[in-house]
Scaffold this motif. Structure first.
Motif, PDB file in Angstrom:
ATOM      1  N   GLU A 121       0.573  -1.172  -0.142  1.00 50.10           N
ATOM      2  CA  GLU A 121      -0.012  -0.103   0.099  1.00 50.10           C
ATOM      3  C   GLU A 121       1.134   1.247   0.065  1.00 50.10           C
ATOM      4  O   GLU A 121       0.405   2.233  -0.594  1.00 50.10           O
ATOM      5  N   LEU A 122       1.987   1.034   0.737  1.00 48.74           N
ATOM      6  CA  LEU A 122       2.876   2.325   0.931  1.00 48.74           C
ATOM      7  C   LEU A 122       3.472   2.677  -0.458  1.00 48.74           C
ATOM      8  O   LEU A 122       3.448   3.827  -0.962  1.00 48.74           O
ATOM      9  N   CYS A 123       4.160   1.608  -1.024  1.00 46.97           N
ATOM     10  CA  CYS A 123       4.649   1.965  -2.516  1.00 46.97           C
ATOM     11  C   CYS A 123       3.516   2.202  -3.661  1.00 46.97           C
ATOM     12  O   CYS A 123       3.972   3.133  -4.655  1.00 46.97           O
ATOM     13  N   LYS A 124       2.056   1.754  -3.335  1.00 46.89           N
ATOM     14  CA  LYS A 124       1.356   2.165  -4.237  1.00 46.89           C
ATOM     15  C   LYS A 124       1.021   3.424  -4.387  1.00 46.89           C
ATOM     16  O   LYS A 124       0.551   3.942  -5.433  1.00 46.89           O
ATOM     17  N   ARG A 125       1.138   4.199  -3.303  1.00 47.66           N
ATOM     18  CA  ARG A 125       0.686   5.453  -3.038  1.00 47.66           C
ATOM     19  C   ARG A 125       1.233   6.329  -4.422  1.00 47.66           C
ATOM     20  O   ARG A 125       0.739   7.128  -4.838  1.00 47.66           O
ATOM     21  N   CYS A 126       2.589   6.114  -4.837  1.00 47.43           N
ATOM     22  CA  CYS A 126       3.267   6.731  -5.851  1.00 47.43           C
ATOM     23  C   CYS A 126       3.362   5.860  -7.291  1.00 47.43           C
ATOM     24  O   CYS A 126       3.374   6.529  -8.162  1.00 47.43           O
ATOM     25  N   HIS A 127       3.374   4.507  -6.960  1.00 48.79           N
ATOM     26  CA  HIS A 127       4.164   3.803  -8.314  1.00 48.79           C
ATOM     27  C   HIS A 127       2.686   3.017  -8.707  1.00 48.79           C
ATOM     28  O   HIS A 127       2.909   2.246  -9.780  1.00 48.79           O
ATOM     29  N   THR A 128       1.743   3.339  -8.604  1.00 51.76           N
ATOM     30  CA  THR A 128       0.593   2.536  -9.016  1.00 51.76           C
ATOM     31  C   THR A 128       0.241   3.250 -10.561  1.00 51.76           C
ATOM     32  O   THR A 128       0.082   4.609 -10.619  1.00 51.76           O
ATOM     33  N   LYS A 129       0.241   2.476 -11.575  1.00 50.04           N
ATOM     34  CA  LYS A 129      -0.160   3.132 -12.754  1.00 50.04           C
ATOM     35  C   LYS A 129      -1.760   3.653 -12.858  1.00 50.04           C
ATOM     36  O   LYS A 129      -2.583   2.948 -12.691  1.00 50.04           O
ATOM     37  N   LEU A 130      -1.716   4.817 -13.108  1.00 50.60           N
ATOM     38  CA  LEU A 130      -3.134   5.436 -13.494  1.00 50.60           C
ATOM     39  C   LEU A 130      -2.768   6.500 -14.528  1.00 50.60           C
ATOM     40  O   LEU A 130      -1.949   7.084 -15.038  1.00 50.60           O
ATOM     41  N   LYS A 131      -3.952   6.334 -15.460  1.00 52.94           N
ATOM     42  CA  LYS A 131      -3.789   7.037 -16.831  1.00 52.94           C
ATOM     43  C   LYS A 131      -3.388   8.390 -16.319  1.00 52.94           C
ATOM     44  O   LYS A 131      -2.911   9.404 -17.313  1.00 52.94           O
ATOM     45  N   TYR A 132      -4.052   8.995 -15.414  1.00 57.91           N
ATOM     46  CA  TYR A 132      -3.831  10.502 -15.210  1.00 57.91           C
ATOM     47  C   TYR A 132      -2.787  10.645 -14.305  1.00 57.91           C
ATOM     48  O   TYR A 132      -2.659  11.903 -13.876  1.00 57.91           O
ATOM     49  N   ASP A 151       0.909  -1.965 -12.604  1.00 57.47           N
ATOM     50  CA  ASP A 151      -0.189  -2.076 -12.381  1.00 57.47           C
ATOM     51  C   ASP A 151      -0.271  -3.130 -11.179  1.00 57.47           C
ATOM     52  O   ASP A 151       0.201  -4.374 -11.216  1.00 57.47           O
ATOM     53  N   PRO A 152      -0.758  -2.843  -9.909  1.00 54.92           N
ATOM     54  CA  PRO A 152      -0.521  -3.803  -8.818  1.00 54.92           C
ATOM     55  C   PRO A 152      -1.292  -4.931  -8.851  1.00 54.92           C
ATOM     56  O   PRO A 152      -1.043  -5.945  -8.219  1.00 54.92           O
ATOM     57  N   GLU A 153      -2.300  -5.059  -9.842  1.00 57.94           N
ATOM     58  CA  GLU A 153      -3.127  -6.151 -10.083  1.00 57.94           C
ATOM     59  C   GLU A 153      -2.354  -7.390 -10.841  1.00 57.94           C
ATOM     60  O   GLU A 153      -2.449  -8.666 -10.566  1.00 57.94           O
TER      61      GLU A 153
END
Lengths: 173, 259
Positions: A121-132, A151-153
């Protein structure tokens, strides 16, 4: 005027005087309109000092450097060079709180709770791929770089990021 | 005293001419006004903030740092600073959300908890960090009946916790929704620009926590400050200028869908 009319007048005058005296006692001396500005600066002057005295809690890299100069150097050289130690190491979750070797609060008067959070969850705050989400990082000392987004999935779900990645070096272990 | 017709007309016309000169026409002779023509930026210390929304990734580290620095209970749903997500779909629909004020960041494409928003439907999206605008004419201060909130000489709007009676007028009067009730002290609370840090030469907790250079604080009149450089050389906007509050948080990269 006859005397019966004076009595209530005296009572009213006494009440008003008492009110003024009490008001004078309750309102602090330094409660004034600064610069004569009743609209925006009518306040208790000592409150400005009270806010200035509020405790500083985030002390930044220089504080951590006292004991961990090696870590600071490694991070300063890595892609995480602009990430403060406290971003990841200050914990609000009671389970993750705890600084191993010493009691920071007692020994160093450090007010925040330090600990290690290895969650995705901590890493995802910056590194999740979002289109925007911006995918270029411009602040890196060696020039603009591609910002690492996953993509965390699909990217090894269920595994802790730190299994493979060294967070301080921003490379693989 | 005798008065001829000629004198009456002369003096009458003169006084009418004098009366129609508005007071504002004489103001240019004020020394401060003349000085401002020579030095376009006043010498007065004034804190201001710049937010570059084009760089914001929505990690919410600013919101987390702010809560811990300023002792706002972490699990309470009140924030001194928060990050909003704006998404526009091909249908024209605009979705705005800020889950938990973004103190846990934005970790999935789930605006307002919806899972039906596919990335292909999104035409544009971005993050907008928000905080108190520390207005030059703060409408929250004007309505305080207790004299518990005020503007300091260097432009920071503060709340006196000992003097606030908790009536909530300021909370409803802020056009930026920057104020809330502090759950512990039960008084109005808001961003202080980390007054305890900036007066010691430090940066605010949110500025320090931002690894992306989104947030900047500095003196608006100091030619050496980054805030001054950005405001004087780049195109910046403020939120809701129509309210006339003269906010001092300047944004780069706003859009018409931002409220």
């Amino acid at each position: 005027m006859s005397s019966h009319a004076w009595r209530p007048v005296m009572v009213i005058v006494a009440v008003v005087i008492a009110g003024l005296v009490v008001r004078q006692m309750i309102i602090p001396r330094d409660f004034v309109a600064k610069n004569g500005n009743y609209k925006y600066q009518w306040h208790r002057l000592s409150n400005e000092e009270e806010w200035k005295r509020f405790e500083v809690k985030h002390l930044g890299r220089d504080f951590c450097k006292q004991c961990h100069p090696d870590k600071i150097e490694t991070v300063a050289d890595s892609g995480h060079q602009n990430v403060q130690c406290e971003n990841c190491h200050v914990q609000f979750d009671p389970e993750k709180k705890g600084h191993k070797s010493i009691d920071l609060k007692a020994d160093y008067k450090y007010a925040l709770d330090i600990g290690i959070d290895r969650s995705r969850e901590l890493c995802k705050r910056c590194h999740t791929k979002l289109k925007y989400r911006p995918d270029k990082y411009t602040l890196f000392s060696k020039g603009t770089i591609q910002f690492k987004l996953i993509d965390p999935e699909k990217h090894n779900p269920g595994v802790e990021c730190v299994m493979c990645h060294d967070v301080h070096k921003t490379g693989f272990k | 005293m005798s008065l001829t017709r000629r004198e009456l007309l002369k003096m009458g016309l003169l006084s009418i001419c004098g009366a129609i000169i508005p007071l504002s026409a004489l103001e240019v002779l004020k020394p401060e006004a003349l000085a401002s023509l020579i030095h376009p930026f006043s010498e007065k210390k004034r804190w201001a903030f710049v937010v570059d929304t084009t760089k914001c990734v929505g990690c919410g580290m600013c919101a987390k740092a702010c809560k811990l620095e300023n002792e706002i209970p972490f699990y309470a749903d009140v924030q001194r600073t928060w990050v909003e997500r704006y998404i526009q779909l091909k249908s024209g629909e605009v979705i705005i959300d800020s889950p938990k004020g973004a103190r846990y960041g934005f970790t999935a494409n789930d605006p307002q908890g919806r899972t039906d928003v596919s990335e292909d439907d999104i035409t544009k999206g971005f993050f907008v960090p928000k905080l108190c605008n520390h207005c030059e004419k703060p409408s929250c201060v004007q309505v305080c009946p207790a004299g518990a909130t005020y503007k300091t000489d260097d432009g920071v709007v503060l709340v006196d916790r000992k003097w606030c009676i908790g009536c909530g007028y300021c909370i409803t009067n802020c056009p930026y929704f920057a104020r809330f009730f502090h759950p512990v002290y039960n008084v109005a609370d808001k961003c202080t620009f980390c007054y305890h840090r900036i007066t010691k030469g430090m940066k605010t907790a949110c500025v320090d926590a931002c690894a992306f250079g989104v947030r900047k604080i500095g003196l608006i009149n100091d030619p050496d400050s980054e805030v001054f450089k950005i405001i004087t050389t780049q195109r910046v906007e403020v939120l809701k200028p129509e309210y006339g509050n003269e906010p001092h948080v300047f944004y780069i990269g706003l859009d018409h869908i931002v409220r």
